[in-house]
Design an enzyme around this catalytic site. Sequence first.
Site, PDB file in Angstrom:
ATOM      1  N   GLN A   1       0.854  -1.186   0.000  1.00  0.00           N
ATOM      2  CA  GLN A   1       0.000   0.000   0.000  1.00  0.00           C
ATOM      3  C   GLN A   1       0.892   1.240   0.000  1.00  0.00           C
ATOM      4  OE1 GLN A   1      -2.450   1.597   3.257  1.00  0.00           O
ATOM      5  NE2 GLN A   1      -4.201   1.578   1.856  1.00  0.00           N
TER       6      GLN A   1
ATOM      7  N   ARG B   1      -7.260   2.226  -3.187  1.00  0.00           N
ATOM      8  CA  ARG B   1      -8.229   2.231  -2.085  1.00  0.00           C
ATOM      9  C   ARG B   1      -8.838   3.626  -1.933  1.00  0.00           C
ATOM     10  NH1 ARG B   1      -8.144   0.398   4.345  1.00  0.00           N
ATOM     11  NH2 ARG B   1      -9.928  -0.970   4.019  1.00  0.00           N
TER      12      ARG B   1
ATOM     13  N   TYR C   1      -5.190  10.888   3.796  1.00  0.00           N
ATOM     14  CA  TYR C   1      -3.798  11.135   3.399  1.00  0.00           C
ATOM     15  C   TYR C   1      -3.754  11.895   2.062  1.00  0.00           C
ATOM     16  CZ  TYR C   1      -3.213   8.048   7.324  1.00  0.00           C
ATOM     17  OH  TYR C   1      -3.290   7.501   8.574  1.00  0.00           O
TER      18      TYR C   1
ATOM     19  N   GLY D   1      -9.499  -6.194   8.745  1.00  0.00           N
ATOM     20  CA  GLY D   1      -8.458  -5.491   9.491  1.00  0.00           C
ATOM     21  C   GLY D   1      -8.146  -6.130  10.831  1.00  0.00           C
ATOM     22  N   ARG D   2      -8.922  -5.765  11.847  1.00  0.00           N
ATOM     23  CA  ARG D   2      -8.542  -6.131  13.211  1.00  0.00           C
ATOM     24  C   ARG D   2      -8.494  -7.634  13.462  1.00  0.00           C
ATOM     25  NH1 ARG D   2     -12.489  -1.539  15.180  1.00  0.00           N
ATOM     26  NH2 ARG D   2     -13.324  -2.182  13.160  1.00  0.00           N
TER      27      ARG D   2
HETATM   28  C1  LIG Z   1      -4.328  -0.559  13.657  1.00  0.00           C
HETATM   29  C2  LIG Z   1      -4.955  -0.152  12.356  1.00  0.00           C
HETATM   30  C3  LIG Z   1      -4.141   0.338  11.344  1.00  0.00           C
HETATM   31  C4  LIG Z   1      -4.678   0.686  10.097  1.00  0.00           C
HETATM   32  N1  LIG Z   1      -3.852   1.117   9.090  1.00  0.00           N
HETATM   33  C5  LIG Z   1      -4.351   1.348   7.852  1.00  0.00           C
HETATM   34  C6  LIG Z   1      -3.466   1.671   6.766  1.00  0.00           C
HETATM   35  O1  LIG Z   1      -2.234   1.718   6.888  1.00  0.00           O
HETATM   36  N2  LIG Z   1      -4.039   1.905   5.559  1.00  0.00           N
HETATM   37  C7  LIG Z   1      -5.401   1.832   5.360  1.00  0.00           C
HETATM   38  O2  LIG Z   1      -5.877   2.058   4.231  1.00  0.00           O
HETATM   39  N3  LIG Z   1      -6.244   1.509   6.368  1.00  0.00           N
HETATM   40  C8  LIG Z   1      -5.751   1.239   7.596  1.00  0.00           C
HETATM   41  N4  LIG Z   1      -6.609   0.847   8.598  1.00  0.00           N
HETATM   42  C9  LIG Z   1      -8.024   0.561   8.298  1.00  0.00           C
HETATM   43  C10 LIG Z   1      -8.217  -0.940   8.029  1.00  0.00           C
HETATM   44  O3  LIG Z   1      -7.650  -1.283   6.777  1.00  0.00           O
HETATM   45  C11 LIG Z   1      -9.722  -1.343   8.038  1.00  0.00           C
HETATM   46  O4  LIG Z   1     -10.400  -0.574   7.089  1.00  0.00           O
HETATM   47  C12 LIG Z   1     -10.348  -1.153   9.416  1.00  0.00           C
HETATM   48  O5  LIG Z   1      -9.573  -1.811  10.403  1.00  0.00           O
HETATM   49  C13 LIG Z   1     -11.794  -1.685   9.500  1.00  0.00           C
HETATM   50  O6  LIG Z   1     -11.849  -3.075   9.231  1.00  0.00           O
HETATM   51  P1  LIG Z   1     -12.072  -4.174  10.398  1.00  0.00           P
HETATM   52  O7  LIG Z   1     -13.429  -3.930  10.958  1.00  0.00           O
HETATM   53  O8  LIG Z   1     -11.968  -5.496   9.705  1.00  0.00           O
HETATM   54  O9  LIG Z   1     -10.992  -3.960  11.401  1.00  0.00           O
HETATM   55  C14 LIG Z   1      -6.079   0.544   9.870  1.00  0.00           C
HETATM   56  C15 LIG Z   1      -6.890   0.066  10.911  1.00  0.00           C
HETATM   57  C16 LIG Z   1      -6.349  -0.284  12.128  1.00  0.00           C
HETATM   58  C17 LIG Z   1      -7.256  -0.865  13.206  1.00  0.00           C
END
Ligand SMILES: Cc1cc2nc3c(=O)[nH]c(=O)nc-3n(C[C@H](O)[C@H](O)[C@H](O)COP(=O)(O)O)c2cc1C
Length: 360
Positions: free
Chosen positions: A97, A224, A177, A314-315
């Site tokens: 990314q 994205r 960003y 994500g999480r």
């Molecule tokens: C710790 C953390 C770091 C993240 N870093 C990024 C990132 O670097 N780039 C991005 O597009 N989204 C980032 N996100 C968003 C995640 O890609 C995702 O959209 C978000 O966690 C919701 O999905 P989930 O419900 O499966 O956790 C981050 C989220 C979390 C929790």
Amino acid sequence: MDLFTPAAFGDLQLANRVVMAPLTRLRSSESGVPGPLVVEYYAQRAGFGLIVSEGVWPVQEGKAYPGQPGIETDEQVEAWQLVTAAVHARGGQIVLQLMHGGRVSHTEITGTDRIVGPSAVAIDGEAHTPVGKKAFPVPHALSTDELSEVRDQLVLAARNAIRAGFDGVEVHSANGYLLHEFLSPVSNARDDQYGGSPENRARFVIEVTKAIREAIGAGRTGIRISPAHNIQGIAEVDEADVHATYGVLMDALEPLGLAYVSILRADLDSELVRDLHERFGGAYIVNSGFSEITTRDEAIHLVEATHADAVAIGRLAIANPDLVERWESEAEVNEPNPATFYGAGAEGYTDYPVLESSRA
Ligand SMILES: Cc1cc2nc3c(=O)[nH]c(=O)nc-3n(C[C@H](O)[C@H](O)[C@H](O)COP(=O)(O)O)c2cc1C
């Protein structure tokens, strides 16, 4: 759509449709070099249909967080080679990314003379710098000529990603960003051809994506977006304007034959998202955002309800290296610990347990 079936997105061959979402974890060195722990972390997660790396900076000026990795120097490229080789050795696929932080940073973080953005408009809030919290600075408004330089920096970084063995590049145009800052009328107050109308605000994102596609190939390029994800000073509050802006973007991306669009949006089952999806016409990866953790049921429902091709997780990917296997067998999952999301060494990073059956 069954989550556990294979898919082809451009040149990417996914063994299943559970994508590891990009996740900033801040465990790289001060000079942006990912070490052995990062190799282990990604290798553990090779069972995802596709891994999207954490946001990686293309140039020092685009670094947003201490501990965030880069893809600018040879040392960084060589370090990433170990990550991609380890993922490939376990049968996985990984894209980088590409994230220019724009105004979501501070010179105490970048170590540069300035931070940059579409316009001289600061975020109302504070950045976490190595020397404590500091008000977000007013960014230097990039001139039209400087925009071509930034585009070239992003292209070079995308080439570096391929050199480092990544299977592709995801252009980060979400979450406040640099590229998202161009799309939003609050952070973009320009009066040249990159500001004002939806067409103008979408222009830089389109140019950057086209240039990266030209450099590394359409089948290896994804993007994205997070329409109206109002964080980090972004305010896309006029729904008609949001629709127009992202509509222009999708129309421009449609003929390019990109690998995929990944969308983060709370109401994925909306008229807006349906329309954007139709206009893009290619593979769509969905994620409903930060408010609720995406569960197995939610993931299955999302893909069915939105006719998406895959779901980004994500999480639960943080807490479950073997999530795909757990979901497929309807096993219990580990709960993520938010206290160790960012920069805490191996704890909460590489030490989440896997099922007995996943142990190699
Ligand atoms: C710790 C953390 C770091 C993240 N870093 C990024 C990132 O670097 N780039 C991005 O597009 N989204 C980032 N996100 C968003 C995640 O890609 C995702 O959209 C978000 O966690 C919701 O999905 P989930 O419900 O499966 O956790 C981050 C989220 C979390 C929790």
